[in-house]
Write an enzyme that holds these catalytic residues in place. Sequence first.
Site, short mmCIF file in Angstrom:
data_model
loop_
_atom_site.label_atom_id
_atom_site.label_comp_id
_atom_site.label_asym_id
_atom_site.label_seq_id
_atom_site.Cartn_x
_atom_site.Cartn_y
_atom_site.Cartn_z
N GLY A 51 0.79 -1.37 0.09
CA GLY A 51 -0.27 -0.08 -0.26
C GLY A 51 0.78 1.07 0.03
N CYS A 78 5.62 -5.95 1.68
CA CYS A 78 5.93 -4.53 1.78
C CYS A 78 4.97 -4.41 2.36
CB CYS A 78 5.38 -3.92 -0.08
SG CYS A 78 6.31 -2.32 -0.33
N TYR A 79 4.26 -3.55 2.16
CA TYR A 79 3.52 -1.96 3.70
C TYR A 79 2.69 -3.59 4.11
CZ TYR A 79 -0.08 0.64 6.89
OH TYR A 79 -0.73 0.91 7.47
N HIS A 165 7.68 -7.68 -4.27
CA HIS A 165 6.37 -7.75 -4.96
C HIS A 165 6.79 -9.37 -5.50
CE1 HIS A 165 3.63 -4.26 -3.48
NE2 HIS A 165 5.02 -3.40 -4.17
N GLU A 167 4.31 -10.85 -6.52
CA GLU A 167 2.53 -10.89 -7.51
C GLU A 167 3.12 -10.31 -8.32
OE1 GLU A 167 3.18 -9.44 -4.82
OE2 GLU A 167 2.51 -7.32 -4.98
N ASP A 223 -20.65 -11.04 -19.45
CA ASP A 223 -21.08 -10.59 -18.60
C ASP A 223 -22.02 -11.29 -18.70
OD1 ASP A 223 -18.27 -9.37 -18.56
OD2 ASP A 223 -18.83 -7.69 -18.30
N LYS A 365 -12.36 -10.91 -15.85
CA LYS A 365 -12.92 -10.60 -17.14
C LYS A 365 -13.32 -12.33 -17.92
CE LYS A 365 -15.22 -8.89 -20.23
NZ LYS A 365 -16.52 -7.35 -20.15
#
Length: 509
Positions: A51, A78-79, A165, A167, A223, A365
Amino acid sequence: MIVIIDFGSQFNQLIARRVRECRVYCQIEPPTVTAEQIRAWSPEGIILSGGPSSIYEKNSPRVDAGIFKLGIPILGICYGMHFMVDTLGGKVKQASKREYGFAALTARQQKGLFAGIGKETVTWMSHGDSIETLPKGFTISASTANTKVAAMASTRKKFFGVQFHPEVEHTAKGRKIIRNYLFDICGCKPSWTMKSFARDTVEQIRETVGDKKVILGLSGGVDSSVTALLIHRAIGTNLTCIFVDNGLLRKNEADQLKRKLKSHLKINIRFVKSATRFIKALSKVSDPERKRKIIGKEFMDVFEAEALKIKDADFLAQGTLYPDIIESQSAFGGPTSVIKSHHNVGGLPKKMKLKLVEPLKYLFKDEVRKLGRTLGLDDDLVWRQPFPGPGLAIRVIGEITKKRLEVLREVDAVLQEEIRASGYYRKLWQSFAVLLPIKSVGIMGDGRTYENIVAIRAVTSKDAMTADWARLPHKLLGNISNRIINEVRGVNRVVYDISSKPPSTIEWE
Ligand code: XMP
């Protein structure tokens, strides 16, 4: 299941994606979630996201410290790691050397998060704060040249922290680190598939809806089509879909959709023709926001009138996706300014006290597309590019007339044909034409022309939050331009839009 606590990082959706790629279900929750709520979900693990805040600042986001007493493994990124350190009695301070970008990480031991990673690996960092003192029971598990505590662990409690990170793609072994956390540390099983999702969701819909009726606004997009299929599978003819033909659709779109949806979905669908009222309401309006508001209101009125004809309807279904939900629940209160007033089946019909059913609200999506395929949805519908609710009205820049809509429809039809034939249709997030409100001089045969200009827009994107203009081959662009100018009366110039989002948006209005 894994719970991800959202401390406002721009990478939160990526964390969720990585977890789901491992076929483990996860949910992103705001920091206001309580330890009790989390306990009730019985997750196998918790991930605290990064964050933009500093933990020592006033009002920095925090989550219920009770999560550390649940006996569930926790990974802080991280945060998220700073929050863990601060809460458990360690100290975080501003780093003397900030670290942004690539950093070579040295792992002290090849186990836990770092099992099978090798001693040295490239990671991606973005931080101005560092850990000064570890909480009791923690040891350093990896360092970089600038950051001594690049990773930490309390193996006994199964609490882990990483400054980098895992990710993002730039962290070379990021996926492996996440897999280690999910499978070795949390003991998750890779059992989340679209088939299991469909089965569970159909069951949930049945439980929620019972023998009541559901209404769904069908747009023909993937959708709402997938939503229709799921609900139909759960409750059959108790679902009624309403398709509003607002006269702002592409060439032959209404008819094609009608055929496809009817034959394929075998669902109760009411088609409401209301082009005239939309076009009348839009007459002489050129301001984009006014256009959007008018279309939204007309849609609501038409939809409501139709919905009121359906007796005993208790529920309204919507094809809301996960990114919309994450946006509006972000730690910092979601978007601060309205860029465009998007219109879907926005609010609930006022006169009916309907409850919402949103079976796709935890999906991205591409997951919706996968689900569509699992449910046997026609390939054409699965791969349809998104089309905005206000349709061609926001692609005829300036005043809308029937004539101008017609010109754009013809141009767009040629463009779609060429894009499909080239094999680019599925690679693009969207491809469309925009009719500009200015004319230019041209020459056709021996004569001077003074005609319309159209812009072609083709973008790649993962979620429409950001987008890049597509590097279409020059030959394809040439074909598109030639065909449009030759085949569509009223157009003598074609330009290609080479702006990305941000700072531009995908649609022009
Ligand atoms: P922008 O133009 O804001 O668009 O970059 C992002 C994505 O949203 C679509 N869009 C809409 N979709 N109702 C919709 O259902 C709307 O009012 C609307 N406006 C834009 C746009 O096509 C792109 O995919």
